[in-house]
Write a protein that holds these residues in place. Sequence first.
Motif, mmCIF file in Angstrom:
data_model
loop_
_atom_site.group_PDB
_atom_site.id
_atom_site.type_symbol
_atom_site.label_atom_id
_atom_site.label_comp_id
_atom_site.label_asym_id
_atom_site.label_seq_id
_atom_site.Cartn_x
_atom_site.Cartn_y
_atom_site.Cartn_z
ATOM 1 N N GLY A 1 0.810 -1.208 0.000
ATOM 2 C CA GLY A 1 0.000 0.000 0.000
ATOM 3 C C GLY A 1 0.844 1.260 0.000
ATOM 4 N N PRO A 2 0.268 2.389 -0.435
ATOM 5 C CA PRO A 2 1.048 3.633 -0.542
ATOM 6 C C PRO A 2 1.538 4.171 0.796
ATOM 7 C CG PRO A 2 -1.287 4.018 -1.004
ATOM 8 C CD PRO A 2 -1.094 2.539 -0.967
ATOM 9 N N PHE A 3 0.765 4.005 1.867
ATOM 10 C CA PHE A 3 1.211 4.496 3.168
ATOM 11 C C PHE A 3 2.411 3.692 3.658
ATOM 12 C CE2 PHE A 3 -3.206 5.896 2.947
ATOM 13 C CZ PHE A 3 -3.097 7.223 3.368
ATOM 14 N N THR B 1 1.029 14.678 0.300
ATOM 15 C CA THR B 1 1.264 14.898 -1.136
ATOM 16 C C THR B 1 2.133 13.796 -1.704
ATOM 17 O OG1 THR B 1 1.049 17.303 -0.909
ATOM 18 C CG2 THR B 1 2.195 16.473 -2.861
ATOM 19 N N LEU B 2 3.170 13.410 -0.964
ATOM 20 C CA LEU B 2 4.039 12.320 -1.411
ATOM 21 C C LEU B 2 3.299 10.982 -1.383
ATOM 22 C CD1 LEU B 2 7.397 13.283 0.362
ATOM 23 C CD2 LEU B 2 6.755 13.665 -2.028
ATOM 24 N N VAL B 3 2.483 10.775 -0.361
ATOM 25 C CA VAL B 3 1.702 9.543 -0.281
ATOM 26 C C VAL B 3 0.775 9.432 -1.488
ATOM 27 C CG1 VAL B 3 -0.045 8.271 1.023
ATOM 28 C CG2 VAL B 3 1.810 9.436 2.241
ATOM 29 N N VAL C 1 -6.879 9.736 4.235
ATOM 30 C CA VAL C 1 -6.556 8.309 4.239
ATOM 31 C C VAL C 1 -7.574 7.541 3.407
ATOM 32 C CG1 VAL C 1 -6.305 6.235 5.667
ATOM 33 C CG2 VAL C 1 -5.417 8.437 6.486
ATOM 34 N N ILE C 2 -8.841 7.834 3.614
ATOM 35 C CA ILE C 2 -9.905 7.154 2.869
ATOM 36 C C ILE C 2 -9.782 7.429 1.377
ATOM 37 C CG2 ILE C 2 -12.405 7.073 2.483
ATOM 38 C CD1 ILE C 2 -12.706 7.640 5.527
ATOM 39 N N SER C 3 -9.517 8.684 1.022
ATOM 40 C CA SER C 3 -9.402 9.065 -0.390
ATOM 41 C C SER C 3 -8.261 8.324 -1.078
ATOM 42 C CB SER C 3 -9.193 10.579 -0.514
ATOM 43 O OG SER C 3 -8.989 10.949 -1.855
ATOM 44 N N VAL C 4 -7.101 8.240 -0.416
ATOM 45 C CA VAL C 4 -5.948 7.540 -0.991
ATOM 46 C C VAL C 4 -6.257 6.059 -1.177
ATOM 47 C CG1 VAL C 4 -3.588 6.767 -0.521
ATOM 48 C CG2 VAL C 4 -4.196 9.171 -0.177
ATOM 49 N N LEU C 5 -6.826 5.435 -0.146
ATOM 50 C CA LEU C 5 -7.138 4.004 -0.235
ATOM 51 C C LEU C 5 -8.193 3.737 -1.309
ATOM 52 C CD1 LEU C 5 -7.157 2.955 3.530
ATOM 53 C CD2 LEU C 5 -5.330 2.639 1.860
ATOM 54 N N ASN C 6 -9.167 4.628 -1.421
ATOM 55 C CA ASN C 6 -10.201 4.447 -2.447
ATOM 56 C C ASN C 6 -9.637 4.587 -3.848
ATOM 57 O OD1 ASN C 6 -12.199 3.923 -0.619
ATOM 58 N ND2 ASN C 6 -13.146 5.943 -0.731
ATOM 59 N N ASP C 7 -8.694 5.503 -4.029
ATOM 60 C CA ASP C 7 -8.078 5.659 -5.353
ATOM 61 C C ASP C 7 -7.384 4.370 -5.780
ATOM 62 O OD1 ASP C 7 -8.970 8.236 -5.649
ATOM 63 O OD2 ASP C 7 -7.074 9.182 -5.072
#
Length: 323
Positions: free
Chosen positions: A107-109, A132-134, A179-185
Amino acid sequence: MMGYYTSTIGSFPLLDSEVNRERCLRDLIELGIDYPAYPQLIDMEKQFLDDLASQNSGIILERGKYRLINREINVDVKPPGLEPFLWTVNYIWRRGLKVKIKAPIIGPFTLASYIRVGDGVSLFDTALSDITLVKQIAQIISETSKVVSRKAEIISIDEPILSIVVGLKIPFKYSESDVISVLNDVRNSCKSVLSGIHVCGRIAPNLANILLRTNMDFLSHEFHDTPNNIRAYSPEEVRKSGKILSVGCLSSRNPIVESVEEILAVMKKFREYGDCIIFTPDCGFRNLIVNGSREEGYKISMRKLKNMVDAAAIFRGEKLFRA
């Protein structure tokens, strides 16, 4: 998706080679694992970051550590981390095997937590501290997910770092919505493939709430070595969310092989959590090295998985009988 299935998280203690990959894959198929993960025989961060460091991503490998040399990550790179998955797909195709592959993707995180941006040694000195980097890493991982979605039956986004950094509040300058937005993407890039998230360790109530609000299809956690995780979700919450629970039902750290009865006892705690459950080990077996022996660790992992398959068969039978 309905029913009760077995799967693996991915990693094993063997050294990476074609012989060991073949051995691992064939052993998992022979055991009867419903959705075996492609064999991960190298550290997951290395699998992805070595690819990025070899391109013009802005990430370099310096004295054994990955470091960002610019203020941003170049996302115009080839999707990283694909080689073990593509090897597995090609191996299956060449030999005409019938197997449904699960594809673990870092995952990205978690990937961000391995990239140094400062001179210190804390997580505040990694790309994880900068949303932004995540998000840039998430763009890259999403491209990997798109490729994997063409051949995988299940995709697992592995985010062990979230159990460490998401407690009562997030320690960095971003929000739960971020966090939710990144995971959803990332999940959306997996398209129609059943896709979820694996987070080992203790699942804090706040983290459970965040994960329930994502678009992930399944939530994968350890419940054997961290039995209190069952309190993170009620059966009603899981059913209402429409998510599948993926239950870690045996230890990936302890070399003692759990009996079928012990594994079944964990499974039975989740009778009311919906019409579909995926049973797995708590996590990967990468660090299950017994008395310095990777071979012994591997053999123990296979014995554990054999008992898990047998326990799942009993669990299915009991559920059918009760129905």
